[in-house]
Write a protein that holds these residues in place. Structure first.
Motif, short mmCIF file in Angstrom:
data_model
loop_
_atom_site.label_atom_id
_atom_site.label_comp_id
_atom_site.label_asym_id
_atom_site.label_seq_id
_atom_site.Cartn_x
_atom_site.Cartn_y
_atom_site.Cartn_z
N LEU A 47 0.81 -1.22 0.00
CA LEU A 47 0.00 0.00 0.00
C LEU A 47 0.84 1.27 0.00
O LEU A 47 0.58 2.21 -0.75
CB LEU A 47 -0.90 0.05 1.25
N ILE A 48 1.83 1.30 0.92
CA ILE A 48 2.58 2.55 1.13
C ILE A 48 3.85 2.55 0.28
O ILE A 48 4.73 1.70 0.46
CB ILE A 48 2.91 2.73 2.63
N VAL A 49 3.92 3.49 -0.66
CA VAL A 49 5.11 3.61 -1.50
C VAL A 49 6.00 4.70 -0.91
O VAL A 49 5.52 5.79 -0.58
CB VAL A 49 4.73 3.98 -2.96
N THR A 50 7.29 4.41 -0.75
CA THR A 50 8.19 5.38 -0.10
C THR A 50 9.41 5.68 -0.97
O THR A 50 9.65 5.01 -1.97
CB THR A 50 8.72 4.83 1.25
N ASP A 51 10.20 6.66 -0.49
CA ASP A 51 11.49 6.92 -1.13
C ASP A 51 12.50 5.86 -0.65
O ASP A 51 12.11 4.89 0.02
CB ASP A 51 11.96 8.35 -0.81
N ASN A 52 13.78 6.09 -0.95
CA ASN A 52 14.80 5.06 -0.63
C ASN A 52 15.50 5.28 0.70
O ASN A 52 16.56 4.73 0.92
CB ASN A 52 15.87 5.04 -1.71
N GLU A 53 15.00 6.15 1.56
CA GLU A 53 15.63 6.43 2.86
C GLU A 53 15.38 5.27 3.82
O GLU A 53 14.48 5.34 4.66
CB GLU A 53 14.98 7.66 3.47
N PHE A 54 16.15 4.20 3.71
CA PHE A 54 15.93 3.05 4.57
C PHE A 54 16.07 3.49 6.03
O PHE A 54 16.91 4.31 6.35
CB PHE A 54 16.92 1.94 4.23
N GLY A 55 15.23 2.97 6.89
CA GLY A 55 15.30 3.32 8.31
C GLY A 55 14.47 4.54 8.67
O GLY A 55 14.07 4.70 9.82
N SER A 56 14.18 5.40 7.72
CA SER A 56 13.38 6.58 8.02
C SER A 56 12.74 7.11 6.73
O SER A 56 12.87 8.26 6.37
CB SER A 56 14.29 7.64 8.65
N ALA A 57 12.04 6.21 6.05
CA ALA A 57 11.53 6.55 4.72
C ALA A 57 10.36 7.52 4.78
O ALA A 57 9.66 7.62 5.78
CB ALA A 57 11.11 5.26 4.01
N GLU A 58 10.16 8.23 3.66
CA GLU A 58 9.06 9.18 3.53
C GLU A 58 8.10 8.65 2.48
O GLU A 58 8.53 8.11 1.46
CB GLU A 58 9.65 10.53 3.12
N PHE A 59 6.78 8.77 2.72
CA PHE A 59 5.83 8.20 1.76
C PHE A 59 5.60 9.13 0.57
O PHE A 59 5.75 10.34 0.67
CB PHE A 59 4.52 7.83 2.45
N LEU A 60 5.25 8.54 -0.56
CA LEU A 60 4.94 9.30 -1.77
C LEU A 60 3.41 9.34 -1.90
O LEU A 60 2.78 8.30 -2.16
CB LEU A 60 5.58 8.63 -3.00
#
Ligand code: ASP
Ligand code: MG
Length: 446
Positions: free
Chosen positions: A142-155
């Protein structure tokens, strides 16, 4: 449609699982969507796996099995027969990931995601058993994020499309989705996490994607208080808090809500309610855009250990771009700044995490005289229109003066939501007690 998020402590005993089922059952009319954390303790155990020896790993798996097993003990064997094989399968998958050659951060996110994968499956099965038709869903779908592993941000766009496509049909059929908190995935399918305590944020993201009516965060306290209730015994429970107040409090480390939770809710104007699984009939705290009062001190928050840096330079007087130069240096050294106070010839800056400061000092010294003082603390008065509350500064300074508390820096902006004062670290406790009594409980000398 409403989101119900249950945190680690809310899903850690048999009684609480039953409470959760009752809560979900009672909200049936409002189409509940459930978001869950891992069982308390499991995330830390999973995080310790990559650096553990073979023997230590064995014992970690035993502990993880134990934490889930103790919840299943109370149920009949049909439920156990359904959940135990799933847990075993997860264990095998984790072993495979551990043996793979993934990069550290990617490996860690992939492993730790199993905390929520296991809990959501267990809880969905328990709900089914209770008579609620429920389905475990991985937020990686469901949740698509950026590549910041450990503290990702959703798109937002991608997440909204996927979430609706998967959840809408389930909701139409009357099925309760039980979604893993804390995790998402990049657009090319790699598992990411949203930061420790991030399941609150997951609930807000799902709420945003579905334009929910309300987001409920179920935890183990009654709501948001006027000060840390473990320390200030007569701290007041706040029935209503604005988004801005909640965001300030969360930024000050109020553990009730993950700091990133407010933004998605605010963007869609969705109320967020903090409720207590141990006291389910209590109304909790509701967080909304507007509150009934125009000006108030809602709460007092503190940071016990901060560093104060002052740059003094007479060149600042006529020079353009001086502040830009100072802040460029902080950016270059990856230092995040909290408070700023500026005079014609000096700028004071407070920061919480000073691990990169020593490296920055040399650069800063090239632009002015720099002093750095450790052992400072920060006390913040938070509330809508706080600066317009009558006598507030008079009360603060007369209290400080009669108790020999020296103010090192003050910061208040026209946003009128927070007045922050930097004082010596060892005087923080005294200051909170006195100011809470005088400004919030209206006790004692003005
Ligand atoms: N299980 C994750 C953690 O312990 C996320 C959460 O509980 O919100 O940080
Ligand atoms: Mg939490």
């Amino acid at each position: 449609m409403i989101i119900l998020k249950f945190g680690g402590t809310s899903v850690s005993t048999h009684e609480r699982l039953e409470t959760i089922c009752t809560i979900v059952q009672e909200e049936k009319e409002r189409q509940p969507v459930v978001v869950v954390s891992a069982i308390r303790g499991v995330t830390d155990l999973l995080l310790s796996l990559p650096s553990a020896s073979v023997n230590e790993r064995k014992s970690i798996f035993v502990q993880i099995r134990g934490l889930h097993g103790k919840l299943l003990d109370q149920y009949d064997s049909s439920l156990q027969d359904q959940v135990l094989p799933f847990l075993e399968q997860c264990e095998q998958e984790i072993q495979k990931i551990l043996a793979s050659k993934k990069k550290n951060s990617e490996l860690s996110d992939a492993i730790v995601s199993y905390g929520e994968i296991m809990s959501s499956y267990l809880i969905a099965t328990v709900m089914d058993h209770f008579g609620i038709s429920a389905k475990a869903i991985k937020a990686t779908e469901l949740i698509v994020t950026d590549n910041e592993f450990g503290s990702a941000e959703f798109l937002p766009k991608e997440t909204t499309a996927k979430t609706k496509a998967i959840l809408d049909p389930l909701l139409k059929e009357g099925i309760v989705p039980v979604i893993t908190g804390f995790i998402g995935s990049t657009s090319n399918g790699k598992v990411t996490t949203l930061g420790r305590g991030g399941s609150d944020y997951s609930a807000a993201i799902i709420g945003y994607a579905l334009s929910a009516e309300e987001i409920q965060i179920w935890t183990d306290v009654d709501g948001i208080y006027s000060a840390d209730p473990r320390f200030i015994k007569d701290a007041k429970l706040l029935p209503q808090v604005s988004y801005r107040e909640a965001a300030e409090l969360a930024a000050f480390g109020a553990k009730v809500l993950h700091p990133r939770t407010i933004r998605p809710a605010m963007q869609k104007n969705i109320p967020v309610r903090v409720c207590n699984t141990l006291n389910p009939t209590n109304e909790g705290t509701i967080i909304t855009k507007d509150i009934a009062v125009e000006k108030r001190i809602a709460a007092i928050a503190t940071k016990k250990h901060i560093t104060l840096v002052t740059i003094y330079s007479t060149e600042m007087l006529f020079k353009k771009g001086f502040l830009a130069e100072v802040f460029a240096l902080f950016t270059k050294h990856h230092i995040s700044v909290d408070l700023v106070s500026v005079s014609e010839v000096s700028v004071s800056i407070s920061l919480e995490n000073d691990e990169h400061l020593s490296a920055a000092m040399a650069d800063l010294k090239a632009i002015g005289t720099v002093t750095r003082s450790e052992s400072c603390g920060m006390i913040a008065l938070i509330g809508e229109g706080v600066g317009s509350v009558g006598h507030i500064m008079h009360t603060v300074f007369s209290t400080f003066e009669s108790n020999n508390i020296v103010t090192q820096m003050i910061s208040q902006s026209t946003a009128n939501i927070n007045i922050s004062l930097v004082i010596p670290s060892e005087q923080i406790d005294t200051a909170v007690v006195l100011l809470h009594a005088r400004l919030i409980n209206q006790k004692g000398a003005k």
